[in-house]
Design a protein around this motif. Sequence first.
Motif, PDB file in Angstrom:
ATOM      1  N   ARG A  61      36.781  33.703  34.306  1.00  0.00           N
ATOM      2  CA  ARG A  61      38.214  33.715  34.630  1.00  0.00           C
ATOM      3  C   ARG A  61      38.455  32.698  35.755  1.00  0.00           C
ATOM      4  N   ILE A  93      40.270  33.576  44.091  1.00  0.00           N
ATOM      5  CA  ILE A  93      39.708  32.387  43.435  1.00  0.00           C
ATOM      6  C   ILE A  93      40.472  31.128  43.841  1.00  0.00           C
ATOM      7  N   ILE A 152      36.195  41.659  30.678  1.00  0.00           N
ATOM      8  CA  ILE A 152      36.539  40.317  31.195  1.00  0.00           C
ATOM      9  C   ILE A 152      37.097  39.411  30.092  1.00  0.00           C
ATOM     10  N   LEU A 169      42.110  42.267  37.553  1.00  0.00           N
ATOM     11  CA  LEU A 169      41.516  42.905  36.371  1.00  0.00           C
ATOM     12  C   LEU A 169      40.452  43.942  36.730  1.00  0.00           C
ATOM     13  N   CYS A 170      39.553  43.584  37.649  1.00  0.00           N
ATOM     14  CA  CYS A 170      38.502  44.554  37.971  1.00  0.00           C
ATOM     15  C   CYS A 170      38.409  44.745  39.481  1.00  0.00           C
ATOM     16  N   ASN A 211      31.089  41.082  34.677  1.00  0.00           N
ATOM     17  CA  ASN A 211      31.516  41.276  36.073  1.00  0.00           C
ATOM     18  C   ASN A 211      30.490  42.073  36.879  1.00  0.00           C
ATOM     19  N   CYS A 226      42.501  38.046  41.415  1.00  0.00           N
ATOM     20  CA  CYS A 226      42.402  38.653  40.084  1.00  0.00           C
ATOM     21  C   CYS A 226      42.558  40.174  40.203  1.00  0.00           C
ATOM     22  N   GLY A 251      35.902  33.422  39.027  1.00  0.00           N
ATOM     23  CA  GLY A 251      35.503  34.653  39.699  1.00  0.00           C
ATOM     24  C   GLY A 251      34.059  35.020  39.411  1.00  0.00           C
ATOM     25  N   ILE A 252      33.647  36.180  39.915  1.00  0.00           N
ATOM     26  CA  ILE A 252      32.259  36.638  39.792  1.00  0.00           C
ATOM     27  C   ILE A 252      31.807  36.693  38.328  1.00  0.00           C
ATOM     28  N   CYS A 253      32.713  37.036  37.427  1.00  0.00           N
ATOM     29  CA  CYS A 253      32.355  37.163  36.006  1.00  0.00           C
ATOM     30  C   CYS A 253      32.045  35.816  35.363  1.00  0.00           C
ATOM     31  N   HIS A 296      36.468  44.040  41.734  1.00  0.00           N
ATOM     32  CA  HIS A 296      35.969  42.965  42.607  1.00  0.00           C
ATOM     33  C   HIS A 296      37.113  42.250  43.309  1.00  0.00           C
ATOM     34  N   SER A 297      38.302  42.231  42.695  1.00  0.00           N
ATOM     35  CA  SER A 297      39.481  41.566  43.283  1.00  0.00           C
ATOM     36  C   SER A 297      39.143  40.150  43.775  1.00  0.00           C
ATOM     37  N   CYS A 298      38.517  39.371  42.946  1.00  0.00           N
ATOM     38  CA  CYS A 298      38.092  38.023  43.352  1.00  0.00           C
ATOM     39  C   CYS A 298      39.287  37.204  43.838  1.00  0.00           C
TER      40      CYS A 298
HETATM   41  S1  SF4 Z   1      34.853  39.536  38.374  1.00  0.00           S
HETATM   42 FE1  SF4 Z   1      36.193  38.470  36.922  1.00  0.00          FE
HETATM   43  S2  SF4 Z   1      37.481  40.137  36.135  1.00  0.00           S
HETATM   44 FE2  SF4 Z   1      36.592  40.908  38.046  1.00  0.00          FE
HETATM   45  S3  SF4 Z   1      38.087  40.407  39.636  1.00  0.00           S
HETATM   46 FE3  SF4 Z   1      36.575  38.719  39.546  1.00  0.00          FE
HETATM   47  S4  SF4 Z   1      37.532  37.217  38.177  1.00  0.00           S
HETATM   48 FE4  SF4 Z   1      38.578  39.163  37.836  1.00  0.00          FE
END
Ligand code: SF4
Length: 336
Positions: free
Chosen positions: A39, A28, A135, A21-22, A85, A19, A34-36, A24-26
């Motif tokens: 997503r 997945i 998110i 978006l943030c 997140n 990911c 992801g952590i949020c 964390h670069s999850c």
């Molecule tokens: S926490 Fe959510 S928005 Fe952030 S990288 Fe992980 S999946 Fe993406």
Amino acid sequence: MVLTMKLFKKHESNDRLICLLCPHSCQIRPGERGICGVRENTGSEISLTTYGVISGFALDPVEKKPLYHFYPGKYIMSAGSFGCNLKCDFCQNYHISQHAVAEGSNKLTPEELVSRSLRYSDNIGIAFTYNEPVIWYEYVIACARLASAAGLKNVMVTNGYVNSEPLAGLIGVIDAFNVDLKAFGNDFYRKCTGATLKPVMDTIRDIASSGRHLEITTLIIPGMNDSVDSMRKEAEWIATTAGSHVPLHLSRYFPMYKRNDPPTPAETILRLKETASEYLDYVYTGNMSGNDSGSDTVCPGCKSTVIKRHGYHTLPAGLSAEGKCLKCNEVIVKWI
Ligand code: SF4
């Protein structure tokens, strides 16, 4: 909806999606999130599972966001969803941010959200708030584009933990931001939020340089982020990076979620306000019980009170129709 940027990429050596978006670069796995918590890797893309899912929808005073220099005294339709997140152990909205989607939650298409927001004649727009709107990205962008086209303003209340490219997309459609700067130390961010400070500083810098309206909030927690030295550094950095005109809201903490420290003493907030005011023109106190003049707007030029606030009752008696101080003509509010 069509997004011009990609919010994920494929992992080079396995079936995970990364990911973008943030920070964390999850990474997945298929079928996981992801952590949020919202997503999900569907096997071919990362999908937003809360698209249109609403946890709360209410007409709030814009002061409640808090925004004190953006249409003071007006109302804004506020909407939020679920998930976050960050994992703040003091979260004041943990029942929606740290839990999965509640059964039977409402769903609204962007068209429905905008048309409901247009029903109220005294509403200036839509605020994406309550949980973390970063998110909710695809939904926020879709709603905000429609809202702008309908003549509404868009507001975002965010933790600022977002990568720069998606942030640029948000800056393109959001008129005003309140960014939570939770502390001015990376140790605090790591220990209490599961994130890091630098991306939040980058977000504040990018919004400030974009010219969009910006206000900043710091929740003061006893023994965690209440030192005068730290507040001095924070205020000096805001003044240098974003400008001394950027309002800073110092909010009093009350025990919530995983923390049970006593509430922040009012004297602590007042002391920090005094320190921050050495660098910033507008420092406000929030969550103070009783009569507190800390939410009034005082003209930095002539020191007269231009906006008086009692709870969410706002009286801009010292402000001209152009947002200037009636006594000395100093510009106080650009959006009025
Ligand atoms: S926490 Fe959510 S928005 Fe952030 S990288 Fe992980 S999946 Fe993406």
